[in-house]
Design an enzyme around this catalytic site. Structure first.
Site, mmCIF file in Angstrom:
data_model
loop_
_atom_site.group_PDB
_atom_site.id
_atom_site.type_symbol
_atom_site.label_atom_id
_atom_site.label_comp_id
_atom_site.label_asym_id
_atom_site.label_seq_id
_atom_site.Cartn_x
_atom_site.Cartn_y
_atom_site.Cartn_z
ATOM 1 N N ARG A 258 8.716 -45.006 -65.601
ATOM 2 C CA ARG A 258 9.209 -44.821 -64.207
ATOM 3 C C ARG A 258 8.113 -44.369 -63.248
ATOM 4 N NH1 ARG A 258 13.779 -42.650 -66.802
ATOM 5 N NH2 ARG A 258 15.489 -44.148 -66.778
ATOM 6 N N GLU B 130 -12.077 -59.711 -45.303
ATOM 7 C CA GLU B 130 -11.031 -58.720 -44.978
ATOM 8 C C GLU B 130 -11.561 -57.701 -43.957
ATOM 9 O OE1 GLU B 130 -7.834 -58.711 -45.727
ATOM 10 O OE2 GLU B 130 -7.523 -59.683 -47.667
ATOM 11 N N LYS C 232 -7.475 -49.522 -42.008
ATOM 12 C CA LYS C 232 -6.339 -49.687 -42.927
ATOM 13 C C LYS C 232 -5.654 -48.348 -43.158
ATOM 14 C CE LYS C 232 -4.568 -51.773 -47.036
ATOM 15 N NZ LYS C 232 -4.746 -52.744 -48.092
ATOM 16 N N HIS D 189 -2.929 -63.941 -43.214
ATOM 17 C CA HIS D 189 -2.421 -63.997 -44.587
ATOM 18 C C HIS D 189 -1.259 -64.960 -44.778
ATOM 19 C CE1 HIS D 189 -5.019 -60.607 -45.205
ATOM 20 N NE2 HIS D 189 -4.677 -60.506 -46.459
ATOM 21 N N HIS E 237 -9.224 -65.385 -52.417
ATOM 22 C CA HIS E 237 -8.261 -64.797 -51.478
ATOM 23 C C HIS E 237 -8.840 -64.620 -50.064
ATOM 24 C CE1 HIS E 237 -5.003 -62.246 -50.030
ATOM 25 N NE2 HIS E 237 -5.940 -61.411 -49.586
ATOM 26 N N ARG F 73 2.349 -52.034 -39.907
ATOM 27 C CA ARG F 73 1.501 -52.453 -41.036
ATOM 28 C C ARG F 73 1.391 -53.968 -41.163
ATOM 29 N NH1 ARG F 73 1.011 -49.984 -47.205
ATOM 30 N NH2 ARG F 73 -0.488 -51.536 -47.893
ATOM 31 N N GLU G 264 5.482 -50.871 -44.459
ATOM 32 C CA GLU G 264 5.440 -52.127 -43.690
ATOM 33 C C GLU G 264 6.775 -52.467 -43.027
ATOM 34 O OE1 GLU G 264 2.872 -55.255 -45.349
ATOM 35 O OE2 GLU G 264 4.311 -56.690 -44.531
ATOM 36 N N LYS H 290 -0.070 -51.114 -52.045
ATOM 37 C CA LYS H 290 0.649 -52.348 -52.386
ATOM 38 C C LYS H 290 0.140 -52.823 -53.739
ATOM 39 C CE LYS H 290 1.918 -54.674 -48.095
ATOM 40 N NZ LYS H 290 1.727 -55.937 -47.359
ATOM 41 N N ASN I 159 -1.592 -58.205 -42.073
ATOM 42 C CA ASN I 159 -1.383 -59.541 -42.651
ATOM 43 C C ASN I 159 -1.978 -60.648 -41.788
ATOM 44 O OD1 ASN I 159 0.070 -58.452 -44.790
ATOM 45 N ND2 ASN I 159 1.976 -58.481 -43.621
ATOM 46 N N HIS J 109 -2.035 -67.184 -47.632
ATOM 47 C CA HIS J 109 -1.313 -67.192 -48.913
ATOM 48 C C HIS J 109 -0.798 -68.600 -49.226
ATOM 49 C CE1 HIS J 109 -0.367 -62.601 -49.172
ATOM 50 N NE2 HIS J 109 -1.560 -62.895 -49.614
HETATM 51 P P1 NAD Z 1 -11.135 -60.232 -58.429
HETATM 52 O O1 NAD Z 1 -10.440 -58.976 -58.735
HETATM 53 O O2 NAD Z 1 -10.711 -61.447 -59.163
HETATM 54 O O3 NAD Z 1 -12.693 -59.991 -58.641
HETATM 55 C C1 NAD Z 1 -13.590 -61.052 -58.432
HETATM 56 C C2 NAD Z 1 -14.506 -61.290 -59.639
HETATM 57 O O4 NAD Z 1 -15.529 -60.327 -59.622
HETATM 58 C C3 NAD Z 1 -13.823 -61.189 -60.991
HETATM 59 O O5 NAD Z 1 -14.276 -62.235 -61.784
HETATM 60 C C4 NAD Z 1 -14.317 -59.853 -61.529
HETATM 61 O O6 NAD Z 1 -14.388 -59.856 -62.931
HETATM 62 C C5 NAD Z 1 -15.687 -59.773 -60.925
HETATM 63 N N1 NAD Z 1 -16.244 -58.445 -60.710
HETATM 64 C C6 NAD Z 1 -15.586 -57.323 -60.342
HETATM 65 N N2 NAD Z 1 -16.462 -56.342 -60.082
HETATM 66 C C7 NAD Z 1 -17.691 -56.847 -60.297
HETATM 67 C C8 NAD Z 1 -19.003 -56.324 -60.182
HETATM 68 N N3 NAD Z 1 -19.237 -55.095 -59.714
HETATM 69 N N4 NAD Z 1 -20.049 -57.126 -60.492
HETATM 70 C C9 NAD Z 1 -19.841 -58.410 -60.915
HETATM 71 N N5 NAD Z 1 -18.630 -58.960 -61.025
HETATM 72 C C10 NAD Z 1 -17.567 -58.186 -60.719
HETATM 73 O O7 NAD Z 1 -11.019 -60.615 -56.890
HETATM 74 P P2 NAD Z 1 -10.980 -59.730 -55.567
HETATM 75 O O8 NAD Z 1 -11.479 -60.618 -54.508
HETATM 76 O O9 NAD Z 1 -11.603 -58.410 -55.760
HETATM 77 O O10 NAD Z 1 -9.419 -59.456 -55.347
HETATM 78 C C11 NAD Z 1 -8.516 -60.489 -55.060
HETATM 79 C C12 NAD Z 1 -7.105 -59.997 -55.293
HETATM 80 O O11 NAD Z 1 -6.841 -58.874 -54.435
HETATM 81 C C13 NAD Z 1 -6.045 -61.029 -54.981
HETATM 82 O O12 NAD Z 1 -5.132 -61.084 -56.048
HETATM 83 C C14 NAD Z 1 -5.330 -60.486 -53.754
HETATM 84 O O13 NAD Z 1 -3.987 -60.861 -53.686
HETATM 85 C C15 NAD Z 1 -5.508 -59.008 -53.935
HETATM 86 N N6 NAD Z 1 -5.392 -58.213 -52.705
HETATM 87 C C16 NAD Z 1 -4.571 -57.129 -52.722
HETATM 88 C C17 NAD Z 1 -4.435 -56.350 -51.590
HETATM 89 C C18 NAD Z 1 -3.566 -55.132 -51.631
HETATM 90 O O14 NAD Z 1 -3.397 -54.483 -50.606
HETATM 91 N N7 NAD Z 1 -3.020 -54.782 -52.751
HETATM 92 C C19 NAD Z 1 -5.148 -56.672 -50.421
HETATM 93 C C20 NAD Z 1 -5.986 -57.784 -50.440
HETATM 94 C C21 NAD Z 1 -6.097 -58.550 -51.599
#
Ligand code: NAD
Length: 337
Positions: free
Chosen positions: A113, A177, A213, A234, A251, A227, A223, A135, A231, A238
């Site tokens: 939980r 972003e 943010k 987005h 992304h 908030r 949101e 999120k 987006n 998306h």
């Molecule tokens: P990711 O997490 O896939 O990371 C990108 C790549 O970098 C991966 O292959 C990872 O293994 C590698 N990596 C990570 N750290 C590294 C480092 N220091 N050196 C070398 N390689 C490294 O992608 P991302 O762009 O970080 O995140 C994308 C995700 O974030 C999406 O799923 C998106 O929906 C989500 N997101 C969430 C929010 C939120 O508020 N929760 C906001 C924006 C995006």
């Protein structure tokens, strides 16, 4: 520097400091029991440097990439935690990019939980955006983030030094972003991106983006209104991500394409396009718009006929506008990104 996100009993610190991961005992209790979720692409040195500073921690590695934000991987994490007898008093650490953060946060939100969660983001995208705000989610049936929760971390530790190993495309992908943050809330931040030597300002870019943010999240954690401005880009972004089956574009790249598609002010659009090109991000996609809109219509922000979208008519200021799905489709066809 330390920022604070004030959300009553869900408040937490965001530490943004080069080298902060070298001695984490300054920020967290190293004697607690931790379950570290990371992925196969995060450099082993980073994982080991965190693991060895903790007295009792298991590392669970998921496959790198968006496909790990799924029910199967989520279940695997929970099963491993049960097997290793984690209790409600223990803590999940996300060590990686946005994928690991979203997945690990959702695991923490639901295990027993809900247990504590610390985010240690290692990509630009996660350091700029996804690690704060609470999120957390996984994808299902090709729909982004459709199963998830609001679950705030207890602490966010950001060390920009870990970005040195990040592949170039991921590095720029995350910066989109920050560009978005500038467009919706900080003209100075946007203008930094227009400078030739903008990468010299990386720490300021991270700080300004996080501040925007943080401020928005503090004002509207769940949101219900403001908030939604986060987006920007987005909704269509998306749609592009889903239509490309999370494969062809990252992304942030999709958010960049989504911003170009929705921007109506020609001058701002040109300026954004120039910055995206400078960051080696796509300014055109190869997808069938019909496919994209199929996913937009399924967006959880749409009520079936209309959708709230974010518009920027002046850099640094965002507006929420209600648009019909049909209008959005037409609008984007006309804009022909
Ligand atoms: P990711 O997490 O896939 O990371 C990108 C790549 O970098 C991966 O292959 C990872 O293994 C590698 N990596 C990570 N750290 C590294 C480092 N220091 N050196 C070398 N390689 C490294 O992608 P991302 O762009 O970080 O995140 C994308 C995700 O974030 C999406 O799923 C998106 O929906 C989500 N997101 C969430 C929010 C939120 O508020 N929760 C906001 C924006 C995006």
């Amino acid at each position: 520097m330390k920022m604070h996100c004030s959300l009553g009993e869900r408040s937490y610190d965001i530490v943004l400091e080069r080298g902060c991961l070298l001695d984490i005992s300054e920020y967290l209790d190293c004697n607690r029991r931790y379950f570290i979720i990371s992925d196969t692409g995060v450099p082993k040195e980073i994982i080991m440097s965190i693991r060895t500073q903790l007295k009792d921690a298991n590392v669970f590695l998921v496959a790198e990439g968006e496909t790990s934000k799924c029910m199967e991987t989520y279940q695997m994490c929970l099963k491993m935690m049960l097997q290793k007898k984690y209790t409600r008093n223990d803590c999940v650490i996300a060590l990686g990019g946005g994928v690991v953060g979203d997945l690990a946060g959702f695991v923490a939100s639901s295990y027993m939980r809900g247990i504590d969660f610390i985010n240690i983001p290692t990509t630009t995208l996660a350091q700029i955006d996804s690690s704060i705000g609470g999120k957390v989610a996984i994808d299902m049936d090709g729909i982004k983030n459709c199963v998830g929760a609001f679950w705030q971390p207890k602490l966010v530790l950001i060390d920009p030094n870990v970005l040195k190993t990040l592949p170039r495309r991921h590095f720029y992908n995350g910066l989109v972003e920050a560009l978005k943050a500038g467009l919706i809330g900080d003209e100075t931040l946007f203008e930094i991106f227009e400078k030739e030597d903008y990468l010299d300002y990386l720490d300021e870019i991270l700080q300004r983006s996080l501040e925007i943010k943080r401020n928005v999240v503090e004002a509207d954690e769940k949101e219900t209104g403001l908030r939604k401005i986060l987006n920007f880009g987005h909704t269509i972004g998306h749609g592009i991500e889903s239509a490309a089956h999370f494969h062809d574009y990252y992304h942030g790249e999709c958010v960049g394409l989504g911003m170009l598609a929705i921007l109506e002010d020609k001058d701002i659009k040109q300026r954004v396009k120039r910055v995206l090109e400078k960051m080696h991000c796509p300014v055109q996609h190869h997808l069938d718009p019909k496919e994209i809109y199929k996913y937009i219509a399924n967006d959880k922000k749409a009520d079936g006929k209309s959708i709230t979208i974010v518009q920027v008519s002046k850099i640094g200021e965002a507006l929420l506008i209600e648009k019909s799905i049909d209008e959005l489709e037409r609008n984007c066809h006309e804009e022909n990104i």
